[in-house]
Design a protein around this motif. Sequence first.
Motif, PDB file in Angstrom:
ATOM      1  N   THR A  42     -22.926 -16.123  20.795  1.00 58.73           N
ATOM      2  CA  THR A  42     -22.310 -17.449  20.646  1.00 58.73           C
ATOM      3  C   THR A  42     -21.924 -17.700  19.187  1.00 58.73           C
ATOM      4  OG1 THR A  42     -23.762 -18.222  22.414  1.00 58.73           O
ATOM      5  CG2 THR A  42     -22.588 -19.900  21.169  1.00 58.73           C
ATOM      6  N   LEU A  43     -22.804 -17.284  18.266  1.00 54.06           N
ATOM      7  CA  LEU A  43     -22.486 -17.443  16.842  1.00 54.06           C
ATOM      8  C   LEU A  43     -21.209 -16.673  16.488  1.00 54.06           C
ATOM      9  CD1 LEU A  43     -25.080 -18.996  16.498  1.00 54.06           C
ATOM     10  CD2 LEU A  43     -25.743 -17.474  14.641  1.00 54.06           C
ATOM     11  N   VAL A  44     -21.103 -15.434  16.996  1.00 52.63           N
ATOM     12  CA  VAL A  44     -19.892 -14.648  16.744  1.00 52.63           C
ATOM     13  C   VAL A  44     -18.681 -15.403  17.280  1.00 52.63           C
ATOM     14  CG1 VAL A  44     -18.664 -12.524  17.331  1.00 52.63           C
ATOM     15  CG2 VAL A  44     -21.084 -12.431  16.696  1.00 52.63           C
ATOM     16  N   GLY A  45     -18.828 -15.940  18.481  1.00 56.15           N
ATOM     17  CA  GLY A  45     -17.729 -16.695  19.097  1.00 56.15           C
ATOM     18  C   GLY A  45     -17.343 -17.915  18.279  1.00 56.15           C
ATOM     19  N   GLU A  46     -18.303 -18.498  17.587  1.00 54.35           N
ATOM     20  CA  GLU A  46     -18.029 -19.678  16.755  1.00 54.35           C
ATOM     21  C   GLU A  46     -17.522 -19.285  15.371  1.00 54.35           C
ATOM     22  OE1 GLU A  46     -18.004 -22.919  17.369  1.00 54.35           O
ATOM     23  OE2 GLU A  46     -18.565 -22.704  19.471  1.00 54.35           O
ATOM     24  N   GLY A  47     -17.305 -17.991  15.156  1.00 58.53           N
ATOM     25  CA  GLY A  47     -16.710 -17.546  13.892  1.00 58.53           C
ATOM     26  C   GLY A  47     -17.714 -17.240  12.804  1.00 58.53           C
ATOM     27  N   VAL A  48     -18.991 -17.111  13.153  1.00 55.86           N
ATOM     28  CA  VAL A  48     -20.007 -16.830  12.144  1.00 55.86           C
ATOM     29  C   VAL A  48     -20.050 -15.325  11.860  1.00 55.86           C
ATOM     30  CG1 VAL A  48     -22.484 -16.906  11.659  1.00 55.86           C
ATOM     31  CG2 VAL A  48     -21.380 -18.809  12.861  1.00 55.86           C
ATOM     32  N   ASP A  49     -20.020 -14.962  10.569  1.00 52.83           N
ATOM     33  CA  ASP A  49     -20.197 -13.545  10.239  1.00 52.83           C
ATOM     34  C   ASP A  49     -21.351 -13.323   9.266  1.00 52.83           C
ATOM     35  OD1 ASP A  49     -19.129 -14.498   7.909  1.00 52.83           O
ATOM     36  OD2 ASP A  49     -17.200 -13.482   8.128  1.00 52.83           O
ATOM     37  N   THR A  50     -21.939 -14.393   8.769  1.00 55.26           N
ATOM     38  CA  THR A  50     -23.037 -14.283   7.811  1.00 55.26           C
ATOM     39  C   THR A  50     -24.102 -15.319   8.159  1.00 55.26           C
ATOM     40  OG1 THR A  50     -21.382 -13.773   6.129  1.00 55.26           O
ATOM     41  CG2 THR A  50     -23.601 -14.289   5.338  1.00 55.26           C
ATOM     42  N   VAL A  51     -25.371 -14.911   8.180  1.00 57.32           N
ATOM     43  CA  VAL A  51     -26.455 -15.880   8.331  1.00 57.32           C
ATOM     44  C   VAL A  51     -27.507 -15.610   7.264  1.00 57.32           C
ATOM     45  CG1 VAL A  51     -26.093 -16.169  10.815  1.00 57.32           C
ATOM     46  CG2 VAL A  51     -27.770 -14.510  10.008  1.00 57.32           C
ATOM     47  N   ARG A  86     -29.009  -6.421  15.450  1.00 57.51           N
ATOM     48  CA  ARG A  86     -28.221  -5.242  15.043  1.00 57.51           C
ATOM     49  C   ARG A  86     -27.061  -4.950  15.987  1.00 57.51           C
ATOM     50  NH1 ARG A  86     -30.037  -1.444  18.591  1.00 57.51           N
ATOM     51  NH2 ARG A  86     -32.031  -2.099  19.479  1.00 57.51           N
ATOM     52  N   LYS A  87     -27.062  -5.528  17.178  1.00 64.10           N
ATOM     53  CA  LYS A  87     -25.972  -5.266  18.123  1.00 64.10           C
ATOM     54  C   LYS A  87     -24.745  -6.126  17.838  1.00 64.10           C
ATOM     55  CE  LYS A  87     -29.470  -4.903  21.684  1.00 64.10           C
ATOM     56  NZ  LYS A  87     -29.970  -5.698  22.812  1.00 64.10           N
ATOM     57  N   PHE A  88     -24.826  -6.981  16.842  1.00 61.51           N
ATOM     58  CA  PHE A  88     -23.743  -7.948  16.637  1.00 61.51           C
ATOM     59  C   PHE A  88     -23.177  -7.872  15.218  1.00 61.51           C
ATOM     60  CE2 PHE A  88     -26.232  -9.337  20.160  1.00 61.51           C
ATOM     61  CZ  PHE A  88     -25.296  -9.791  21.069  1.00 61.51           C
ATOM     62  N   PRO A  89     -21.890  -8.153  15.083  1.00 59.31           N
ATOM     63  CA  PRO A  89     -21.251  -8.041  13.759  1.00 59.31           C
ATOM     64  C   PRO A  89     -21.576  -9.235  12.871  1.00 59.31           C
ATOM     65  CG  PRO A  89     -19.651  -8.771  15.368  1.00 59.31           C
ATOM     66  CD  PRO A  89     -20.926  -8.555  16.126  1.00 59.31           C
ATOM     67  N   ILE A  90     -22.849  -9.394  12.573  1.00 60.55           N
ATOM     68  CA  ILE A  90     -23.284 -10.507  11.728  1.00 60.55           C
ATOM     69  C   ILE A  90     -24.107  -9.950  10.578  1.00 60.55           C
ATOM     70  CG2 ILE A  90     -24.814 -12.522  11.620  1.00 60.55           C
ATOM     71  CD1 ILE A  90     -23.964 -13.237  14.427  1.00 60.55           C
ATOM     72  N   VAL A 147     -18.904 -23.662   8.790  1.00 57.54           N
ATOM     73  CA  VAL A 147     -20.291 -24.036   9.059  1.00 57.54           C
ATOM     74  C   VAL A 147     -21.215 -22.919   8.560  1.00 57.54           C
ATOM     75  CG1 VAL A 147     -21.981 -24.612  10.850  1.00 57.54           C
ATOM     76  CG2 VAL A 147     -19.611 -25.374  11.078  1.00 57.54           C
ATOM     77  N   GLY A 148     -22.213 -23.253   7.759  1.00 61.60           N
ATOM     78  CA  GLY A 148     -23.200 -22.285   7.291  1.00 61.60           C
ATOM     79  C   GLY A 148     -24.350 -22.205   8.284  1.00 61.60           C
ATOM     80  N   VAL A 149     -24.992 -21.038   8.355  1.00 59.09           N
ATOM     81  CA  VAL A 149     -26.069 -20.859   9.340  1.00 59.09           C
ATOM     82  C   VAL A 149     -27.333 -20.331   8.659  1.00 59.09           C
ATOM     83  CG1 VAL A 149     -26.802 -19.689  11.458  1.00 59.09           C
ATOM     84  CG2 VAL A 149     -24.423 -20.426  11.200  1.00 59.09           C
ATOM     85  N   ALA A 150     -28.463 -20.984   8.918  1.00 58.57           N
ATOM     86  CA  ALA A 150     -29.765 -20.538   8.420  1.00 58.57           C
ATOM     87  C   ALA A 150     -30.668 -20.263   9.617  1.00 58.57           C
ATOM     88  CB  ALA A 150     -30.389 -21.602   7.520  1.00 58.57           C
ATOM     89  N   ALA A 177     -25.883 -20.681  -4.761  1.00 59.81           N
ATOM     90  CA  ALA A 177     -24.890 -19.767  -5.338  1.00 59.81           C
ATOM     91  C   ALA A 177     -24.787 -18.482  -4.519  1.00 59.81           C
ATOM     92  CB  ALA A 177     -25.254 -19.453  -6.787  1.00 59.81           C
ATOM     93  N   ILE A 178     -25.890 -18.066  -3.926  1.00 62.12           N
ATOM     94  CA  ILE A 178     -25.847 -16.866  -3.076  1.00 62.12           C
ATOM     95  C   ILE A 178     -24.961 -17.140  -1.863  1.00 62.12           C
ATOM     96  CG2 ILE A 178     -27.256 -15.359  -1.601  1.00 62.12           C
ATOM     97  CD1 ILE A 178     -29.558 -15.787  -3.655  1.00 62.12           C
ATOM     98  N   GLY A 179     -25.100 -18.335  -1.293  1.00 60.03           N
ATOM     99  CA  GLY A 179     -24.227 -18.714  -0.186  1.00 60.03           C
ATOM    100  C   GLY A 179     -22.767 -18.784  -0.618  1.00 60.03           C
ATOM    101  N   VAL A 180     -22.536 -19.318  -1.813  1.00 59.49           N
ATOM    102  CA  VAL A 180     -21.169 -19.427  -2.332  1.00 59.49           C
ATOM    103  C   VAL A 180     -20.557 -18.037  -2.496  1.00 59.49           C
ATOM    104  CG1 VAL A 180     -19.779 -20.095  -4.340  1.00 59.49           C
ATOM    105  CG2 VAL A 180     -21.592 -21.623  -3.510  1.00 59.49           C
ATOM    106  N   LYS A 181     -21.353 -17.117  -3.071  1.00 58.32           N
ATOM    107  CA  LYS A 181     -20.833 -15.767  -3.326  1.00 58.32           C
ATOM    108  C   LYS A 181     -20.543 -15.038  -2.006  1.00 58.32           C
ATOM    109  CE  LYS A 181     -19.573 -12.542  -6.184  1.00 58.32           C
ATOM    110  NZ  LYS A 181     -18.483 -12.747  -7.157  1.00 58.32           N
ATOM    111  N   MET A 182     -21.384 -15.273  -0.989  1.00 59.23           N
ATOM    112  CA  MET A 182     -21.127 -14.644   0.306  1.00 59.23           C
ATOM    113  C   MET A 182     -19.847 -15.204   0.923  1.00 59.23           C
ATOM    114  SD  MET A 182     -23.384 -12.361   0.682  1.00 59.23           S
ATOM    115  CE  MET A 182     -22.803 -11.850   2.311  1.00 59.23           C
ATOM    116  N   ALA A 183     -19.580 -16.479   0.687  1.00 60.88           N
ATOM    117  CA  ALA A 183     -18.377 -17.104   1.246  1.00 60.88           C
ATOM    118  C   ALA A 183     -17.124 -16.673   0.488  1.00 60.88           C
ATOM    119  CB  ALA A 183     -18.507 -18.622   1.212  1.00 60.88           C
ATOM    120  N   CYS A 184     -17.239 -16.509  -0.839  1.00 62.59           N
ATOM    121  CA  CYS A 184     -16.075 -16.164  -1.666  1.00 62.59           C
ATOM    122  C   CYS A 184     -16.440 -15.008  -2.592  1.00 62.59           C
ATOM    123  CB  CYS A 184     -15.603 -17.326  -2.524  1.00 62.59           C
ATOM    124  SG  CYS A 184     -15.826 -18.937  -1.849  1.00 62.59           S
TER     125      CYS A 184
END
Lengths: 193, 592
Positions: free
Chosen positions: B28-37, B53-57, B82-85, B444-451
């Motif tokens: 569902t996260l993949v479907g919602e466009g999440v690639d980083t958690v 590990r089965k998912f591209p996240i 949307v950020g995910v924790a 800042a770690i979240g910022v760097k992962m986003a950009c």
Amino acid sequence: MLHTFVAYVEDLPGVLTRVASLFRRLNININSLTVGRSERPGLSRLTLVCESSAEAGDRIRASLFKLENVVDVDDIAQAPSVTRELALIKVAATPQSRSRIFDLVEVFRARIVDLTSESLMIEMTGVESKIEGLIEVLREDEGRILEICRSGKMTMRRGHHLSSVLRAMGAGEEEANAAAAVREEERMAAEPE
Amino acid sequence: MTTDTTQAANAHLNTPTRLTGSEILWATLVGEGVDTVFGYPGGAILPAYDALRKFPIKHILVRHEQGAAHMADGYARASGKVGVAVATSGPGATNLVTGIATAMLDSIPIVCITGNVSSKVLGTDAFQEIDITGITLPVTKHNFLVSRAEDLAATLRHAFQIARSGRPGPVLVDITKDAQQASAIFDFEAAKPRAYRPHPMLRVDESGLAAAAELIRSSKRPIILAGHGVSESGAMEQVRTLAERAQIPVALTLLGLGGFPASHPLNLGMMGMHGEAWVNHAIQEADLLIACGMRFDDRVTGKLASYAPNAKKIHIEIDPAEINKNVKAEVALVGDLRAVLEELLPRIGTRGQGGRDGSAWLKTIEASKGAVAVHDIKNLPDSGHLYAAHVMHDLWRITGGSAVVVTDVGQHQMWEAQYFHHEHPRTLITSGGLGTMGYALPAAIGVKMACPEKEVWVIAGDGGFQMTAAELSTIVQEKLKINIAVINNGYLGMVRQWQEFFYERNYEATPLVSPDFVKLAEAHGIPGRAVRTRSEVLGAVEAARSSQSAFLLNFLVEKEDSVYPMIPAGSALHEMIRRPDRDPLEERAEDN
């Protein structure tokens, strides 16, 4: 001033906590809160009465709407409406003293719903002031009142239906929105500037 | 993250399939466009981690769950997504709370996933069981407890919708361990939430728009107050057009910085407690305030009874609960800022087309800047001292203002806001509403992962930095290029400043012993350098920028410097504490 809100909320665990938590966060005491099933499956209807400044009404209503489980909120304010409260009052009464209480019950249009040799139970429905009146009279004899259980207020507007009710009753979206708009206008007009 | 996992995940999204709750979570996260958690595993969330590990996240292992929430928050602020924790039950979940509250107060869309004990033992005080939906109720926009795999997909999709819609905010989804382990048919399309229902009290009507336009046309001394809503709504162009067309100067809130270019001639700068004097004076003298996506926070208004006493107020805001909360608005346009301005702009004439002539008011404001204007302090002689303001200013010059700056909370945060000039939205990431110390490094770690392509600078005080310094390891483990500037004055500086001004210099519990931050960084494998004088700043910043890895600069700045001007809490906006006359940081006109 006293605010009365009528809200339709989803009938799910924790929803009442969310509503109550909002008032706790705003530091507003809830004077009375009644909840029960409504005409719509899956939705409960609540009447909430609280004391707050006149200007706070809109903000409270807006904050209630922000709760995900709240479907509709009506701020009754000064609008024409019917408000009722139910009270159960247990009174100490011997066979000798009963008749005076029977008379009181008659005057207040209440009912006796339980009777034992030492006590009787009065059921009364009405506006708050009427219930207060009966309790006051009963208190004139010290030690007579054993228990009081009050439901808190239930309020319903006269006339217009809530838009959500109209929708549930099969009205078209347009009709429901029109009703909502009329209601909103009345509300705005009724508000003190 | 291989092509295989991506294909498998896409297959799940297209065809209803029987999956475990854990698999449904990630699918569902993949479907919602999440690639980083950002997360931290533990017993109650282990089934979910087993399926990851089965998912591209991409999963970033944090060092403390507070960091996970701040990273998701930084990711959201920098990207607009949307950020995910992710955290486990009990302490894992409670550690998220500060980060969730930070996101709540600043309206940041994040979704926090927590594991919980099995539904059979809910409410029994099982090991690491805590009522996290109860705990987070007042600091989330909404939260859910899911105890059946069948409910997962729909609940998660609903959570994303809530987080990003209307006034955004954090949502928590607590998932019992048995819901993760059970299986259900996963049908992404069928789990789509019902159509978003805008707040029923949004109100942008003809009469409101006409009244706003008339107030603007007839105003003599108007000011636009631009807040966080400008970038959240993507209304930068519309605000700019309004300002330029009607010749109205723009003052910004802390979270509004970057929403209107700092270099724009109509930009006044930051308003409020540490805003420049001319900004606050202008607000006090204004006859019209046009509040755009801001909520009249107490740090912005000072004493409400004497706030902008002569001004009418137009409040454009998406949250109806903010209208008339602190400041009464003559006209409230309740809706999405960008949409409202799109409707309002055609009603605003330019000068010469019946519009207003703002030149006299602009001249008045310009004159009030006078000798105190702090445009530039580059010409100050090097007195052998190092002031934080120098560092901010030089950092701004050297990076050309293009970096994304993530600040912590305190004096350095205000100096950054004053001396680093932001041209673009989402280039200043900071905790405004909650004022969360320890925010900067994880965010800042979240910022760097986003950009990943952007230059990212952390600016933190010596106090706040130590609150979450453990995330240095995360930076190293993920090989992130983040530059860190510690503004080290040996005090909890902002608290010390309050003690100096309001508590007779009783410096109780504010002197602060710190480790050697350069050695601390080196212990993590991050190179660093201490900077003691103004002349060293340039070389140090360049060294950090040119380093392949993360880099830490320990700026040993003047110990008892204060942020000026300052409006004491509860005072009127014009009752400022000004910089002392003999302060070495005093600016002169020739410095500009």
